[in-house]
Design a protein around this motif. Structure first.
Motif, PDB file in Angstrom:
ATOM      1  N   SER A  37       7.770   6.094  -2.849  1.00  0.00           N
ATOM      2  CA  SER A  37       8.674   5.363  -1.956  1.00  0.00           C
ATOM      3  C   SER A  37       8.108   4.009  -1.580  1.00  0.00           C
ATOM      4  O   SER A  37       8.831   3.006  -1.500  1.00  0.00           O
ATOM      5  CB  SER A  37       8.948   6.191  -0.695  1.00  0.00           C
ATOM      6  N   GLU A  38       6.797   3.956  -1.337  1.00  0.00           N
ATOM      7  CA  GLU A  38       6.167   2.680  -1.019  1.00  0.00           C
ATOM      8  C   GLU A  38       6.246   1.730  -2.206  1.00  0.00           C
ATOM      9  O   GLU A  38       6.395   0.519  -2.048  1.00  0.00           O
ATOM     10  CB  GLU A  38       4.714   2.903  -0.589  1.00  0.00           C
ATOM     11  N   PHE A  39       6.140   2.269  -3.415  1.00  0.00           N
ATOM     12  CA  PHE A  39       6.286   1.438  -4.607  1.00  0.00           C
ATOM     13  C   PHE A  39       7.691   0.853  -4.668  1.00  0.00           C
ATOM     14  O   PHE A  39       7.876  -0.325  -4.949  1.00  0.00           O
ATOM     15  CB  PHE A  39       6.017   2.267  -5.870  1.00  0.00           C
ATOM     16  N   GLU A 172       0.638  -7.665 -10.601  1.00  0.00           N
ATOM     17  CA  GLU A 172      -0.731  -7.271 -10.288  1.00  0.00           C
ATOM     18  C   GLU A 172      -0.825  -6.412  -9.039  1.00  0.00           C
ATOM     19  O   GLU A 172      -1.721  -5.580  -8.914  1.00  0.00           O
ATOM     20  CB  GLU A 172      -1.610  -8.512 -10.113  1.00  0.00           C
ATOM     21  N   GLN A 173       0.080  -6.620  -8.095  1.00  0.00           N
ATOM     22  CA  GLN A 173      -0.012  -5.873  -6.844  1.00  0.00           C
ATOM     23  C   GLN A 173       0.247  -4.386  -7.048  1.00  0.00           C
ATOM     24  O   GLN A 173      -0.095  -3.568  -6.191  1.00  0.00           O
ATOM     25  CB  GLN A 173       0.994  -6.417  -5.831  1.00  0.00           C
ATOM     26  N   PHE A 174       0.835  -4.001  -8.174  1.00  0.00           N
ATOM     27  CA  PHE A 174       1.138  -2.602  -8.434  1.00  0.00           C
ATOM     28  C   PHE A 174       0.046  -1.931  -9.265  1.00  0.00           C
ATOM     29  O   PHE A 174       0.239  -0.818  -9.757  1.00  0.00           O
ATOM     30  CB  PHE A 174       2.487  -2.484  -9.132  1.00  0.00           C
ATOM     31  N   LYS A 175      -1.075  -2.584  -9.406  1.00  0.00           N
ATOM     32  CA  LYS A 175      -2.221  -1.999 -10.095  1.00  0.00           C
ATOM     33  C   LYS A 175      -3.321  -1.726  -9.077  1.00  0.00           C
ATOM     34  O   LYS A 175      -3.504  -2.487  -8.135  1.00  0.00           O
ATOM     35  CB  LYS A 175      -2.752  -2.937 -11.188  1.00  0.00           C
ATOM     36  N   PHE A 176      -4.047  -0.647  -9.293  1.00  0.00           N
ATOM     37  CA  PHE A 176      -5.119  -0.293  -8.365  1.00  0.00           C
ATOM     38  C   PHE A 176      -6.277  -1.272  -8.471  1.00  0.00           C
ATOM     39  O   PHE A 176      -6.658  -1.683  -9.565  1.00  0.00           O
ATOM     40  CB  PHE A 176      -5.621   1.128  -8.647  1.00  0.00           C
ATOM     41  N   LYS A 177      -6.831  -1.651  -7.330  1.00  0.00           N
ATOM     42  CA  LYS A 177      -7.961  -2.562  -7.291  1.00  0.00           C
ATOM     43  C   LYS A 177      -9.179  -1.816  -6.784  1.00  0.00           C
ATOM     44  O   LYS A 177      -9.156  -1.242  -5.695  1.00  0.00           O
ATOM     45  CB  LYS A 177      -7.657  -3.750  -6.384  1.00  0.00           C
ATOM     46  N   SER A 178     -10.243  -1.830  -7.571  1.00  0.00           N
ATOM     47  CA  SER A 178     -11.437  -1.064  -7.236  1.00  0.00           C
ATOM     48  C   SER A 178     -12.315  -1.757  -6.201  1.00  0.00           C
ATOM     49  O   SER A 178     -13.148  -1.134  -5.570  1.00  0.00           O
ATOM     50  CB  SER A 178     -12.273  -0.823  -8.496  1.00  0.00           C
ATOM     51  N   GLY A 179     -12.166  -3.061  -6.026  1.00  0.00           N
ATOM     52  CA  GLY A 179     -12.982  -3.768  -5.049  1.00  0.00           C
ATOM     53  C   GLY A 179     -14.137  -4.543  -5.651  1.00  0.00           C
ATOM     54  O   GLY A 179     -14.827  -5.286  -4.951  1.00  0.00           O
ATOM     55  N   HIS A 255       3.484   4.196 -10.269  1.00  0.00           N
ATOM     56  CA  HIS A 255       2.675   4.991  -9.354  1.00  0.00           C
ATOM     57  C   HIS A 255       1.788   5.972 -10.106  1.00  0.00           C
ATOM     58  O   HIS A 255       0.656   6.241  -9.677  1.00  0.00           O
ATOM     59  CB  HIS A 255       3.576   5.753  -8.388  1.00  0.00           C
ATOM     60  N   TYR A 256       2.258   6.494 -11.225  1.00  0.00           N
ATOM     61  CA  TYR A 256       1.441   7.409 -12.025  1.00  0.00           C
ATOM     62  C   TYR A 256       0.138   6.735 -12.449  1.00  0.00           C
ATOM     63  O   TYR A 256      -0.953   7.293 -12.277  1.00  0.00           O
ATOM     64  CB  TYR A 256       2.223   7.867 -13.256  1.00  0.00           C
ATOM     65  N   PHE A 257       0.241   5.529 -13.003  1.00  0.00           N
ATOM     66  CA  PHE A 257      -0.962   4.853 -13.470  1.00  0.00           C
ATOM     67  C   PHE A 257      -1.790   4.322 -12.313  1.00  0.00           C
ATOM     68  O   PHE A 257      -3.018   4.228 -12.404  1.00  0.00           O
ATOM     69  CB  PHE A 257      -0.597   3.723 -14.436  1.00  0.00           C
ATOM     70  N   TYR A 258      -1.123   3.985 -11.216  1.00  0.00           N
ATOM     71  CA  TYR A 258      -1.864   3.548 -10.036  1.00  0.00           C
ATOM     72  C   TYR A 258      -2.787   4.667  -9.557  1.00  0.00           C
ATOM     73  O   TYR A 258      -3.978   4.446  -9.311  1.00  0.00           O
ATOM     74  CB  TYR A 258      -0.877   3.161  -8.937  1.00  0.00           C
ATOM     75  N   MET A 259      -2.243   5.874  -9.430  1.00  0.00           N
ATOM     76  CA  MET A 259      -3.047   6.998  -8.966  1.00  0.00           C
ATOM     77  C   MET A 259      -4.080   7.412 -10.013  1.00  0.00           C
ATOM     78  O   MET A 259      -5.201   7.817  -9.661  1.00  0.00           O
ATOM     79  CB  MET A 259      -2.135   8.185  -8.627  1.00  0.00           C
ATOM     80  N   LYS A 260      -3.712   7.302 -11.279  1.00  0.00           N
ATOM     81  CA  LYS A 260      -4.671   7.623 -12.339  1.00  0.00           C
ATOM     82  C   LYS A 260      -5.873   6.690 -12.263  1.00  0.00           C
ATOM     83  O   LYS A 260      -7.030   7.126 -12.357  1.00  0.00           O
ATOM     84  CB  LYS A 260      -3.990   7.510 -13.706  1.00  0.00           C
ATOM     85  N   ASP A 261      -5.606   5.396 -12.087  1.00  0.00           N
ATOM     86  CA  ASP A 261      -6.695   4.429 -11.989  1.00  0.00           C
ATOM     87  C   ASP A 261      -7.494   4.623 -10.706  1.00  0.00           C
ATOM     88  O   ASP A 261      -8.718   4.450 -10.691  1.00  0.00           O
ATOM     89  CB  ASP A 261      -6.142   3.007 -12.038  1.00  0.00           C
ATOM     90  N   ALA A 262      -6.802   4.978  -9.609  1.00  0.00           N
ATOM     91  CA  ALA A 262      -7.505   5.219  -8.345  1.00  0.00           C
ATOM     92  C   ALA A 262      -8.449   6.407  -8.476  1.00  0.00           C
ATOM     93  O   ALA A 262      -9.600   6.359  -8.019  1.00  0.00           O
ATOM     94  CB  ALA A 262      -6.492   5.454  -7.229  1.00  0.00           C
ATOM     95  N   ASN A 263      -7.985   7.486  -9.102  1.00  0.00           N
ATOM     96  CA  ASN A 263      -8.836   8.666  -9.297  1.00  0.00           C
ATOM     97  C   ASN A 263      -9.997   8.358 -10.224  1.00  0.00           C
ATOM     98  O   ASN A 263     -11.125   8.822 -10.007  1.00  0.00           O
ATOM     99  CB  ASN A 263      -8.007   9.826  -9.857  1.00  0.00           C
ATOM    100  N   PHE A 264      -9.715   7.576 -11.262  1.00  0.00           N
ATOM    101  CA  PHE A 264     -10.785   7.179 -12.175  1.00  0.00           C
ATOM    102  C   PHE A 264     -11.844   6.371 -11.434  1.00  0.00           C
ATOM    103  O   PHE A 264     -13.055   6.565 -11.626  1.00  0.00           O
ATOM    104  CB  PHE A 264     -10.206   6.360 -13.325  1.00  0.00           C
ATOM    105  N   ALA A 265     -11.388   5.470 -10.560  1.00  0.00           N
ATOM    106  CA  ALA A 265     -12.320   4.639  -9.802  1.00  0.00           C
ATOM    107  C   ALA A 265     -13.154   5.486  -8.851  1.00  0.00           C
ATOM    108  O   ALA A 265     -14.351   5.253  -8.676  1.00  0.00           O
ATOM    109  CB  ALA A 265     -11.555   3.567  -9.027  1.00  0.00           C
ATOM    110  N   ARG A 266     -12.509   6.496  -8.236  1.00  0.00           N
ATOM    111  CA  ARG A 266     -13.238   7.373  -7.325  1.00  0.00           C
ATOM    112  C   ARG A 266     -14.324   8.138  -8.064  1.00  0.00           C
ATOM    113  O   ARG A 266     -15.459   8.253  -7.598  1.00  0.00           O
ATOM    114  CB  ARG A 266     -12.281   8.352  -6.644  1.00  0.00           C
ATOM    115  N   GLN A 267     -13.948   8.715  -9.217  1.00  0.00           N
ATOM    116  CA  GLN A 267     -14.930   9.460  -9.998  1.00  0.00           C
ATOM    117  C   GLN A 267     -16.055   8.560 -10.473  1.00  0.00           C
ATOM    118  O   GLN A 267     -17.233   8.923 -10.420  1.00  0.00           O
ATOM    119  CB  GLN A 267     -14.248  10.138 -11.192  1.00  0.00           C
TER     120      GLN A 267
END
Length: 367
Positions: A37-39, A172-179, A255-267
């Motif tokens: 929904s936020e997306f 770009e705003q819809f892609k996860f940013k690792s920092g 959102h699927y790839f956003y969360m996938k990248d976020a989880n990858f970054a966390r791991q």
């Protein structure tokens, strides 16, 4: 052969398709989106404005799908005569149309580079392609043009595409940013090509270069292209750029790839933190061993100096230690750090009239 330019485009796209397989998605966003929904809200609030070059023909939205995920990727407004091609493992074209029109889908490559040779070596050992940074213009001239030239296809001109640059920056705003990124360059450069067989092509280079805080850059690009009869090229080019600047992504897909990248970054972060913790523990152990060694050296050095200078150490009843001249069996200290030495076990300076105006404390000789 009239299709020589088409074959050249297919060859170029197949090269970069091979080089970009299994590359991780870029990590880039200004905020974290918790749900689809936020997306949707962000997409509605940040949709790129339509360009002024509206197609002369009637348009219709075509849906592009990710068959592996069984999910719609995006919809794109295209002329009604552009048709989706049947999908097959070896298919290079995504759409075809009148006047020899062919649309080649997105293919690209990602590289990494650093001024530190060790970082480059490590990147290469972990399977990353290492290459000094090139501008999009250099990509066209040095990586694409030589292949086209072999088939008699010449570069006509290059130019930036402002509406697509704006679209890519907004995306770009819809892609996860690792920092880890300190800065990022986004660019889109169009290149026009012409063959001697009556066909022309447009190839778009969507370019990005992300710099981190360790002076390392991850850079790369993906290509999109069309091929059409030269006499229809100008209008087809406008239609194609319009379609790219006005396509609508599926929020669930983003959102699927956003969360996938976020989880990858966390791991990756956890692994990085564990590696850093191990390094810190190892470093601390080295420091402690160094301190112990240093203390041992200091003690041995002190013993050597005391023996050389004929000194010894005594400790008072209060626990205070003092350096005194060696050679006596008994030492007494006053509160000013002065001492009296003697070899007489019965001597007590507190009873000596010569020192009766001071208090003297007995000490113990340290071995």
């Amino acid at each position: 052969m009239k299709y020589s330019l088409t074959l050249s485009v297919i060859f170029i796209f197949s090269i970069f398709f091979t080089s970009c397989q299994n590359q991780p998605h870029a990590n880039n966003s200004v905020q974290f989106y918790n749900n689809v929904s936020e997306f949707k809200g962000a997409i509605n609030a940040n949709t790129t404005s339509r360009t002024s070059a509206i197609p002369a023909k009637s348009i219709q939205f075509k849906t592009f799908r990710d068959d592996q995920l069984n999910m719609d990727m995006f919809q794109m407004p295209v002329p009604s005569d552009w048709k989706m091609t049947p999908k097959s493992p070896n298919a290079q074209t995504q759409m075809t149309g009148n006047n020899g029109f062919k649309f080649f889908g997105e293919q690209g490559a990602m590289y990494t580079y650093s001024s530190d040779p060790f970082i480059n070596q490590t990147a290469a050992q972990t399977g990353n392609a290492v290459l000094p940074v090139k501008t999009p213009e250099q990509v066209i001239k040095e990586m694409i043009a030589p292949t086209f030239k072999q088939d008699g296809v010449e570069l006509v001109k290059m130019y930036k595409v402002p509406e697509l640059i704006a679209y890519d920056k907004n995306y770009e705003q819809f892609k996860f940013k690792s920092g880890y990124e300190q800065s990022k360059t986004i660019d889109v450069v169009a290149s026009e090509w012409k063959s001697n067989t009556g066909t022309s092509s447009l190839i778009l280079v969507h370019y990005s270069a992300a710099y981190d805080n360790q002076q390392q850059v991850a850079w790369g690009f993906y290509l999109q292209g069309i091929d059409v009869d030269t006499k229809h090229f100008e209008q087809t080019k406008k239609d194609f750029i319009y379609a790219q600047a006005n396509k609508k992504y599926n929020p669930q897909y983003l959102h699927y790839f956003y969360m996938k990248d976020a989880n990858f970054a966390r791991q990756s972060g956890k692994l990085h933190q564990q590696r850093m913790a191990n390094l810190r523990a190892e470093g601390q152990a080295i420091i402690e061993r160094g301190k112990q060694y240093s203390a041992s050296v200091d003690r041995n050095h002190q013993k050597f100096m005391d023996a050389h200078l004929e000194r010894t150490t005594v400790t008072s009843n209060s626990g205070q230690s003092y350096k005194v001249d060696a050679g006596s069996n008994y030492y007494w200290m006053n509160n000013d750090g002065q001492y009296i030495s003697s070899n007489d076990p019965n001597y007590d300076p507190n009873k000596d009239p010569n020192y009766n105006n001071r208090d003297w404390n007995s000490t113990t000789i340290n071995n």
